[in-house]
Write a protein that holds these residues in place. Sequence first.
Motif, mmCIF file in Angstrom:
data_model
loop_
_atom_site.group_PDB
_atom_site.id
_atom_site.type_symbol
_atom_site.label_atom_id
_atom_site.label_comp_id
_atom_site.label_asym_id
_atom_site.label_seq_id
_atom_site.Cartn_x
_atom_site.Cartn_y
_atom_site.Cartn_z
ATOM 1 N N VAL A 25 1.049 -1.210 -0.296
ATOM 2 C CA VAL A 25 -0.297 0.269 0.450
ATOM 3 C C VAL A 25 0.907 1.230 -0.049
ATOM 4 O O VAL A 25 1.692 1.438 0.476
ATOM 5 C CB VAL A 25 -0.984 -0.034 1.439
ATOM 6 N N PHE A 70 0.927 5.236 0.784
ATOM 7 C CA PHE A 70 -0.309 6.600 1.063
ATOM 8 C C PHE A 70 0.301 7.688 0.545
ATOM 9 O O PHE A 70 1.202 7.995 0.762
ATOM 10 C CB PHE A 70 -0.213 6.715 2.468
ATOM 11 N N ALA A 93 -1.891 7.396 7.684
ATOM 12 C CA ALA A 93 -0.885 5.516 7.528
ATOM 13 C C ALA A 93 -0.300 4.524 8.074
ATOM 14 O O ALA A 93 0.903 3.727 7.726
ATOM 15 C CB ALA A 93 0.529 6.278 6.812
ATOM 16 N N HIS A 117 -1.612 3.930 11.152
ATOM 17 C CA HIS A 117 -2.655 2.300 11.097
ATOM 18 C C HIS A 117 -2.111 1.604 10.220
ATOM 19 O O HIS A 117 -2.519 0.133 10.543
ATOM 20 C CB HIS A 117 -4.339 3.155 11.334
ATOM 21 N N LEU A 118 -2.495 2.055 8.658
ATOM 22 C CA LEU A 118 -2.066 0.915 7.545
ATOM 23 C C LEU A 118 -0.688 0.045 8.004
ATOM 24 O O LEU A 118 -0.657 -1.224 8.303
ATOM 25 C CB LEU A 118 -1.430 1.772 6.015
ATOM 26 N N LYS A 119 0.498 0.414 8.787
ATOM 27 C CA LYS A 119 1.395 -0.425 8.771
ATOM 28 C C LYS A 119 0.929 -0.786 10.364
ATOM 29 O O LYS A 119 1.004 -2.474 10.200
ATOM 30 C CB LYS A 119 2.484 0.099 9.754
ATOM 31 N N GLY A 165 -3.022 -2.534 10.256
ATOM 32 C CA GLY A 165 -2.975 -3.608 9.176
ATOM 33 C C GLY A 165 -2.001 -4.542 8.822
ATOM 34 O O GLY A 165 -2.492 -5.264 8.304
ATOM 35 N N HIS A 190 0.082 -3.975 6.725
ATOM 36 C CA HIS A 190 0.644 -3.487 5.365
ATOM 37 C C HIS A 190 1.676 -3.584 4.848
ATOM 38 O O HIS A 190 2.557 -2.427 5.829
ATOM 39 C CB HIS A 190 -0.710 -2.758 4.539
ATOM 40 N N VAL A 218 4.081 -0.522 3.474
ATOM 41 C CA VAL A 218 3.132 0.645 3.339
ATOM 42 C C VAL A 218 4.588 1.229 2.904
ATOM 43 O O VAL A 218 5.841 1.484 2.867
ATOM 44 C CB VAL A 218 3.162 1.721 4.476
ATOM 45 N N VAL A 223 -8.662 -2.818 3.764
ATOM 46 C CA VAL A 223 -7.271 -1.761 4.038
ATOM 47 C C VAL A 223 -7.966 -0.764 4.393
ATOM 48 O O VAL A 223 -7.223 -0.444 5.367
ATOM 49 C CB VAL A 223 -6.655 -1.407 2.678
ATOM 50 N N SER A 235 -8.528 0.002 8.237
ATOM 51 C CA SER A 235 -7.351 -0.271 9.622
ATOM 52 C C SER A 235 -7.016 1.222 10.196
ATOM 53 O O SER A 235 -6.853 1.256 11.241
ATOM 54 C CB SER A 235 -5.495 -0.096 8.509
ATOM 55 N N TYR A 236 -8.485 1.863 9.287
ATOM 56 C CA TYR A 236 -8.586 3.184 10.759
ATOM 57 C C TYR A 236 -9.771 3.850 10.350
ATOM 58 O O TYR A 236 -10.035 4.917 11.005
ATOM 59 C CB TYR A 236 -7.727 4.940 9.754
#
Length: 289
Positions: A4, A6, A17, A19-21, A24, A26, A28, A152, A155-156
């Motif tokens: 992903v 961002f 971003a 939260h994605l890492k 999630g 992911h 990033v 995805v 995540s946030y």
Amino acid sequence: MAKVAFLGLGVMGYPMARHLKEKGGHDVTVYNRTFAKAEKWAKEYGGKAAKTPKEAATGQDFVMMCVGNDNDVRSVTLGDDGAFAGMTKGKIFVDHTTASAEVARELYAEAKKSGFDFVDAPVSGGQAGAENGVLTVMCGGDAGPFGEAEKVIASYARMCKLLGASGSGQLAKMVNQICIAGLVQGLSEGIHFATKAGLDIEALVATISKGAAQSWQMENRYKAMIENKFEFGFAVDWMRKDLSICLAESRRNGANLPVTALVDQFYAEVQKMGGGRWDTASLFARLSR
């Protein structure tokens, strides 16, 4: 886990971003117009920093973006170094910027030409919602890509819903801002009236917030009003940008927004008072001048 990118590390994008890492899990890659900020994020959270939107988007499964306005959206996505130049067939681009429905439809069409998908997905919840990973996300686009992107976005976000075809997410965000504008003005007038009447504001809010007057704005903004402290939250400058989008769309679709137009002018008065970066609850301040 997905790959992903961002794009845009402002007060919303930076924690989204993260939260994605962290939440999630992911892989990033981040991009920011000021590269030093992207490097700082990557150092803090272990992702990668890209120098151009194209570089960030290349090789990703999903590309998420949260920037300022229509012009920023076009600047980051289009052109030789734009993110769309790095997208490949079957991938998904998600725009969390609060922008016009017009630009959402424009970019949806551009994405389709190149064989990838575009979802307009503006958010509500402000900086606190982004930091706590509890945003509400309003989406427009096709059901299949939305279903993939939703996994995805989780995540946030605590709420994410597809509301119709391309542009529908932006139109839903306009409704959100129209409702908030009227609510904050009503709350400002109510607290102002109660102060002049000599009521105990804490006791008042504890009572009426359990009845039909209850709102998120009442429970989360009345203290800022009675304390006249507005150096936080969702800035008046941002709200005026959003309301200008609402009013422009109303001129296109024929909607009648007299209260929204009036509150927009009240926010213009707050800006003249030096409150462009104050929270939207600062409508109260103009009543107390």
